[in-house]
Design a protein around this motif. Structure first.
Motif, PDB file in Angstrom:
ATOM      1  N   GLN A  41     -13.558  19.684  39.754  1.00 35.07           N
ATOM      2  CA  GLN A  41     -14.488  19.290  38.443  1.00 35.07           C
ATOM      3  C   GLN A  41     -14.353  20.130  37.561  1.00 35.07           C
ATOM      4  O   GLN A  41     -14.917  21.377  37.631  1.00 35.07           O
ATOM      5  CB  GLN A  41     -15.659  18.993  39.083  1.00 35.07           C
ATOM      6  CG  GLN A  41     -16.983  18.512  38.304  1.00 35.07           C
ATOM      7  CD  GLN A  41     -18.143  18.653  38.635  1.00 35.07           C
ATOM      8  OE1 GLN A  41     -18.638  19.305  39.486  1.00 35.07           O
ATOM      9  NE2 GLN A  41     -18.978  17.657  38.221  1.00 35.07           N
ATOM     10  N   PRO A  55     -16.071  21.502  33.944  1.00 34.94           N
ATOM     11  CA  PRO A  55     -17.516  21.217  33.330  1.00 34.94           C
ATOM     12  C   PRO A  55     -17.832  20.285  32.738  1.00 34.94           C
ATOM     13  O   PRO A  55     -17.276  19.742  31.607  1.00 34.94           O
ATOM     14  CB  PRO A  55     -17.514  22.695  32.500  1.00 34.94           C
ATOM     15  CG  PRO A  55     -16.331  23.716  33.089  1.00 34.94           C
ATOM     16  CD  PRO A  55     -15.228  22.795  33.541  1.00 34.94           C
ATOM     17  N   GLY A  56     -18.804  19.485  33.111  1.00 39.51           N
ATOM     18  CA  GLY A  56     -19.125  18.407  32.345  1.00 39.51           C
ATOM     19  C   GLY A  56     -18.477  17.121  32.557  1.00 39.51           C
ATOM     20  O   GLY A  56     -18.673  16.112  31.967  1.00 39.51           O
ATOM     21  N   MET A  57     -17.455  17.275  33.542  1.00 41.21           N
ATOM     22  CA  MET A  57     -16.509  16.099  33.520  1.00 41.21           C
ATOM     23  C   MET A  57     -16.873  15.432  35.046  1.00 41.21           C
ATOM     24  O   MET A  57     -17.603  15.982  35.885  1.00 41.21           O
ATOM     25  CB  MET A  57     -15.076  16.622  33.696  1.00 41.21           C
ATOM     26  CG  MET A  57     -15.021  17.230  32.170  1.00 41.21           C
ATOM     27  SD  MET A  57     -15.437  16.334  31.010  1.00 41.21           S
ATOM     28  CE  MET A  57     -13.756  15.152  31.143  1.00 41.21           C
ATOM     29  N   GLU A  58     -16.120  14.444  35.456  1.00 45.86           N
ATOM     30  CA  GLU A  58     -16.170  13.654  36.649  1.00 45.86           C
ATOM     31  C   GLU A  58     -15.365  14.401  37.736  1.00 45.86           C
ATOM     32  O   GLU A  58     -14.484  15.244  37.511  1.00 45.86           O
ATOM     33  CB  GLU A  58     -15.582  12.238  36.636  1.00 45.86           C
ATOM     34  CG  GLU A  58     -14.266  12.184  36.217  1.00 45.86           C
ATOM     35  CD  GLU A  58     -13.761  11.901  34.778  1.00 45.86           C
ATOM     36  OE1 GLU A  58     -14.305  12.953  34.070  1.00 45.86           O
ATOM     37  OE2 GLU A  58     -12.952  11.208  34.697  1.00 45.86           O
ATOM     38  N   LEU A  59     -15.662  14.245  39.153  1.00 44.04           N
ATOM     39  CA  LEU A  59     -14.874  14.856  40.142  1.00 44.04           C
ATOM     40  C   LEU A  59     -13.660  13.994  40.447  1.00 44.04           C
ATOM     41  O   LEU A  59     -13.875  12.764  40.290  1.00 44.04           O
ATOM     42  CB  LEU A  59     -15.966  14.689  41.588  1.00 44.04           C
ATOM     43  CG  LEU A  59     -17.034  15.511  41.609  1.00 44.04           C
ATOM     44  CD1 LEU A  59     -18.099  15.210  40.641  1.00 44.04           C
ATOM     45  CD2 LEU A  59     -17.531  15.565  42.928  1.00 44.04           C
TER      46      LEU A  59
END
Lengths: 114, 111
Positions: A37, A39-43
């Protein structure tokens, strides 16, 4: 409280080093997962395991490898770290029974490759 | 390509207000799950709704699922500052239970 533990929490290391991220769970779960992941994004799923001696690649291609020698332990290894590997790595587990089971997550390892 | 797309990407409200987050997904699912992630931490499972359910409640959480529109919503009522976090939806299937996560909604609840 978490029954799934990841170490280290943070790692800053130079390019070319071999890295192993540890993940252990005490719940006896058969299924385990590694996600990446930013930062601030999807897994993104990078590896998963059905159980001992089972490992599969996930949806996102990764240069890392995993092993599952014991039910409770699912380490992830980078043989030669590069700056592009900088990210957060999250480990999770879920019980075998059925398909409708929530996943339990560790707190992650934040990896920075210089 | 992600399974879910959350909307809005970010939401800022005052304590006591309700927060609604929406999720759209692309492929067929057996269940849809919502997770919360506090800054610098792992994800915590909030609620799971099966494909044959339309609505589910858990405390201050209310989840709906519309399989015909491939969408779900999460409502947090009477929000608190402690609800500040990112919220992710994830679609699951039978069998191995690989979850595919959306991009998340960042919720900020101000005192």
């Amino acid at each position: 409280e978490a029954d799934i533990y990841q170490t280290p929490r943070y790692l800053v290391i130079g390019t070319g080093k071999k890295i192993t991220l540890e993940c252990s769970q005490t719940m006896g779960h058969d299924k385990m997962y590694w996600y990446q992941q930013d930062p601030g994004m999807e897994l993104h799923l990078i590896h998963y395991s059905y159980g001992v001696n089972s490992t599969e690649k996930g949806d996102l291609s990764s240069e890392s490898t995993v092993s599952r020698i014991r039910t409770e332990h699912f380490p992830l290894t980078l043989e030669s770290a590069r700056p592009s590997h900088t990210s957060q790595y999250l480990c999770a587990s879920s019980p075998r029974s059925g398909g409708n089971q929530p996943q339990h997550f560790g707190d992650g390892t934040r990896l920075s490759i210089l | 390509s992600q399974q879910g797309e959350e909307d809005p990407q970010a939401l800022s409200i005052q304590e006591g207000e309700n927060a609604t987050m929406n999720c759209s997904y692309k492929t067929s699912i057996n269940n849809l799950q919502w997770y919360r992630q506090n800054s610098g931490r792992g994800l915590v499972h909030l609620i799971l709704i099966r494909s044959n359910e339309r609505e589910k409640h858990s405390g201050r959480l209310r989840v709906t699922l519309d399989t015909s529109k491939k969408s779900s919503s999460l409502l947090i009522t009477a929000s608190r500052a402690a609800d500040t976090a990112s919220y992710f939806c994830a679609g699951g299937n039978t069998g191995f239970q690989k979850l595919v996560f959306g991009t998340g909604t960042r919720l900020l609840v101000s005192p």
